[in-house]
Scaffold this motif. Structure first.
Motif, PDB file in Angstrom:
ATOM      1  N   ASN A 178      32.865  -9.350-122.196  1.00  0.00           N
ATOM      2  CA  ASN A 178      33.460  -8.257-122.941  1.00  0.00           C
ATOM      3  C   ASN A 178      32.802  -6.910-122.632  1.00  0.00           C
ATOM      4  OD1 ASN A 178      34.924  -6.852-124.821  1.00  0.00           O
ATOM      5  ND2 ASN A 178      33.549  -7.365-126.510  1.00  0.00           N
ATOM      6  N   PHE A 194      35.015  -1.167-120.064  1.00  0.00           N
ATOM      7  CA  PHE A 194      35.346   0.023-119.279  1.00  0.00           C
ATOM      8  C   PHE A 194      35.110  -0.165-117.792  1.00  0.00           C
ATOM      9  CE2 PHE A 194      33.944   2.290-123.294  1.00  0.00           C
ATOM     10  CZ  PHE A 194      35.165   2.074-123.864  1.00  0.00           C
ATOM     11  N   PHE A 195      33.914  -0.540-117.472  1.00  0.00           N
ATOM     12  CA  PHE A 195      33.542  -0.598-116.054  1.00  0.00           C
ATOM     13  C   PHE A 195      32.729  -1.865-115.872  1.00  0.00           C
ATOM     14  CE2 PHE A 195      31.285   0.169-112.193  1.00  0.00           C
ATOM     15  CZ  PHE A 195      32.084   0.997-111.439  1.00  0.00           C
ATOM     16  N   ARG A 226      33.170  -2.415-108.592  1.00  0.00           N
ATOM     17  CA  ARG A 226      33.813  -2.574-109.900  1.00  0.00           C
ATOM     18  C   ARG A 226      34.662  -3.837-109.881  1.00  0.00           C
ATOM     19  NH1 ARG A 226      37.638   1.992-112.853  1.00  0.00           N
ATOM     20  NH2 ARG A 226      37.913   0.889-114.825  1.00  0.00           N
ATOM     21  N   GLU A 228      27.461  -1.697-127.924  1.00  0.00           N
ATOM     22  CA  GLU A 228      28.598  -0.803-128.119  1.00  0.00           C
ATOM     23  C   GLU A 228      28.495  -0.110-129.469  1.00  0.00           C
ATOM     24  OE1 GLU A 228      32.092  -3.252-127.898  1.00  0.00           O
ATOM     25  OE2 GLU A 228      31.984  -3.806-130.014  1.00  0.00           O
ATOM     26  N   GLU A 251      37.235   6.638-112.654  1.00  0.00           N
ATOM     27  CA  GLU A 251      37.746   7.545-113.670  1.00  0.00           C
ATOM     28  C   GLU A 251      37.068   7.331-115.029  1.00  0.00           C
ATOM     29  OE1 GLU A 251      39.141   4.872-112.622  1.00  0.00           O
ATOM     30  OE2 GLU A 251      39.933   3.775-114.352  1.00  0.00           O
ATOM     31  N   VAL A 252      36.123   6.410-115.086  1.00  0.00           N
ATOM     32  CA  VAL A 252      35.460   6.109-116.358  1.00  0.00           C
ATOM     33  C   VAL A 252      34.367   7.151-116.617  1.00  0.00           C
ATOM     34  CG1 VAL A 252      34.152   4.394-117.662  1.00  0.00           C
ATOM     35  CG2 VAL A 252      35.905   3.657-116.032  1.00  0.00           C
ATOM     36  N   GLY A 284      32.074   5.922-121.639  1.00  0.00           N
ATOM     37  CA  GLY A 284      33.089   6.222-122.647  1.00  0.00           C
ATOM     38  C   GLY A 284      34.426   5.712-122.149  1.00  0.00           C
ATOM     39  N   PRO A 285      35.421   5.726-123.005  1.00  0.00           N
ATOM     40  CA  PRO A 285      36.724   5.209-122.587  1.00  0.00           C
ATOM     41  C   PRO A 285      37.437   6.171-121.639  1.00  0.00           C
ATOM     42  CG  PRO A 285      36.831   6.068-124.823  1.00  0.00           C
ATOM     43  CD  PRO A 285      35.399   6.155-124.411  1.00  0.00           C
ATOM     44  N   ASP A 308      43.318   6.372-120.357  1.00  0.00           N
ATOM     45  CA  ASP A 308      44.364   5.376-120.606  1.00  0.00           C
ATOM     46  C   ASP A 308      43.821   4.104-121.247  1.00  0.00           C
ATOM     47  OD1 ASP A 308      42.904   4.434-118.506  1.00  0.00           O
ATOM     48  OD2 ASP A 308      44.606   3.863-117.259  1.00  0.00           O
ATOM     49  N   GLN A 309      42.587   4.144-121.684  1.00  0.00           N
ATOM     50  CA  GLN A 309      41.943   2.950-122.235  1.00  0.00           C
ATOM     51  C   GLN A 309      42.295   2.786-123.714  1.00  0.00           C
ATOM     52  OE1 GLN A 309      39.424   1.220-120.214  1.00  0.00           O
ATOM     53  NE2 GLN A 309      39.669  -0.399-121.727  1.00  0.00           N
ATOM     54  N   ASP A 312      40.838   0.463-125.856  1.00  0.00           N
ATOM     55  CA  ASP A 312      39.579   0.332-126.585  1.00  0.00           C
ATOM     56  C   ASP A 312      38.826   1.654-126.491  1.00  0.00           C
ATOM     57  OD1 ASP A 312      40.005  -2.375-127.153  1.00  0.00           O
ATOM     58  OD2 ASP A 312      39.280  -2.929-125.166  1.00  0.00           O
ATOM     59  N   ARG A 313      38.319   2.171-127.609  1.00  0.00           N
ATOM     60  CA  ARG A 313      37.714   3.507-127.613  1.00  0.00           C
ATOM     61  C   ARG A 313      36.206   3.467-127.858  1.00  0.00           C
ATOM     62  NH1 ARG A 313      40.821   6.126-124.729  1.00  0.00           N
ATOM     63  NH2 ARG A 313      39.899   8.086-125.438  1.00  0.00           N
ATOM     64  N   GLU A 314      35.608   2.285-127.927  1.00  0.00           N
ATOM     65  CA  GLU A 314      34.173   2.204-128.178  1.00  0.00           C
ATOM     66  C   GLU A 314      33.375   2.665-126.956  1.00  0.00           C
ATOM     67  OE1 GLU A 314      36.238  -0.325-128.522  1.00  0.00           O
ATOM     68  OE2 GLU A 314      36.198  -0.943-130.627  1.00  0.00           O
ATOM     69  N   CYS A 315      32.285   3.385-127.210  1.00  0.00           N
ATOM     70  CA  CYS A 315      31.359   3.723-126.131  1.00  0.00           C
ATOM     71  C   CYS A 315      30.389   2.556-125.930  1.00  0.00           C
ATOM     72  CB  CYS A 315      30.571   4.985-126.471  1.00  0.00           C
ATOM     73  SG  CYS A 315      31.591   6.480-126.539  1.00  0.00           S
ATOM     74  N   VAL A 316      29.977   2.369-124.699  1.00  0.00           N
ATOM     75  CA  VAL A 316      29.112   1.240-124.344  1.00  0.00           C
ATOM     76  C   VAL A 316      27.868   1.767-123.625  1.00  0.00           C
ATOM     77  CG1 VAL A 316      28.918  -0.835-122.912  1.00  0.00           C
ATOM     78  CG2 VAL A 316      31.028  -0.393-124.172  1.00  0.00           C
ATOM     79  N   VAL A 337      26.533  -6.481-127.022  1.00  0.00           N
ATOM     80  CA  VAL A 337      27.672  -7.033-126.279  1.00  0.00           C
ATOM     81  C   VAL A 337      27.125  -8.117-125.366  1.00  0.00           C
ATOM     82  CG1 VAL A 337      29.483  -6.557-124.584  1.00  0.00           C
ATOM     83  CG2 VAL A 337      28.896  -4.831-126.297  1.00  0.00           C
TER      84      VAL A 337
END
Lengths: 162, 129
Positions: A95, A98-99, A137, B10, B42-43, B59-60, B63-64, B66-70, B128
């Motif tokens: 999970n 993003f990347f 990626r 996250e 593009e992330v 960050g998201p 077009d993502q 899920d909006r949580e930052c990781v 996570v």
């Protein structure tokens, strides 16, 4: 006009050769994995948010004067957006939305990617490339297809290429 | 033989990436600057390091869903585990308080990083795995 010492076709060829240890490592983790690169190097142009001094589209190795309409003072140069496509490997990375960095799949990959990036940077044909270490990626088939549908250019490495 | 610690946490989706980068810098002294090289496609991301410890705050993308930052922390060193832990800052030493490698060869420290950040006021921080 290209600023490197070779044409884009030569650059693509050189990267394809240097990428072989990475490709082999991914195939060892998933024989069905597909490995390649996308973005400006595949397309030949930087994305349309980055423009030259006359407002023109910029070649992948050209000089960016503005980004998103604002004067750009960040680092110049170019990179290659490497990727691996594999649902199995995506599941292993869990999970991370993003990347998904494929280096997380196994610690043994780090040395291979460092060598790959170092080799690219020391190749005079690839002057100006920012790839140390190379970052791959991870995409699912659906994810990479979504990028393709949005106009992405993608080039896949041929396994076993000399 | 390399030692490689990894930690991923996250934060709640309401946080903006620039604000979170600034908050982490203020609360924990983690130096984060906006990543401009395009290394992460593009992330959007902020990156930084303390010695060999690398920080990446994602960050998201636009077009993502899920909006949580990781936040990911990677610490790869030739030092043995205990020496590696001792070689980091006093703040980070509790994060790298682990010795067990997972099946990928990494030492996962996500829970320890989450504990540290919760104690520093980031109550929405979750590991996570």
């Amino acid at each position: 006009m290209l600023q490197g010492d070779g044409s884009r076709a030569q650059i693509v060829q050189a990267i394809g050769e240097d990428a072989q240890p990475s490709v082999k490592a991914f195939l060892g983790l998933d024989p069905e994995a597909r490995v390649g690169f996308r973005g400006s190097l595949a397309n030949g142009l930087k994305n349309d948010t980055k423009l030259g001094s006359n407002g023109e589209r910029v070649p992948f190795d050209g000089v960016v004067a503005t980004k998103n309409g604002q004067p750009y003072t960040g680092p110049q140069g170019n990179d290659a957006d490497f990727f691996v496509v594999s649902g199995n490997l995506a599941a292993q990375l869990g999970n991370t939305p993003f990347f998904r960095n494929a280096a997380r799949l196994d610690t043994s990959l780090n040395g291979i990617f460092v060598d790959f990036g170092g080799g690219l940077q020391s190749n005079p044909l690839l002057s100006g490339m920012n790839v140390e270490p190379a970052t791959f990626r991870e995409f699912t088939s659906t994810g990479i297809q979504k990028k393709l549908n949005a106009g992405d250019e993608q080039i896949y490495f041929i396994p076993g290429q000399p | 033989m390399m030692t490689h610690f990894l930690a991923t946490v996250e934060f709640d989706a309401h946080r903006s990436l620039p604000d979170l980068a600034a908050d982490l810098a203020n609360a924990c002294g983690i130096p984060l600057t906006k990543e401009e090289s395009g290394r992460f496609d593009e992330v959007p991301a902020y990156v930084g390091n303390v010695g060999e410890v690398q920080f990446t705050l994602f960050g998201p993308a636009e077009d993502q869903e899920d909006r949580e930052c990781v936040l990911e922390i990677s610490y790869r060193t030739s030092l043995p585990v205990k020496q590696a832990q001792a070689a980091t800052t006093a703040l980070l030493q509790p994060v790298f308080d682990g010795t067990e490698m997972d099946s990928t060869g990494h030492i996962n420290c996500s829970a320890q990083l989450s504990n540290l950040l919760v104690a520093r006021g980031f109550g929405d921080c979750k590991p996570v795995n």
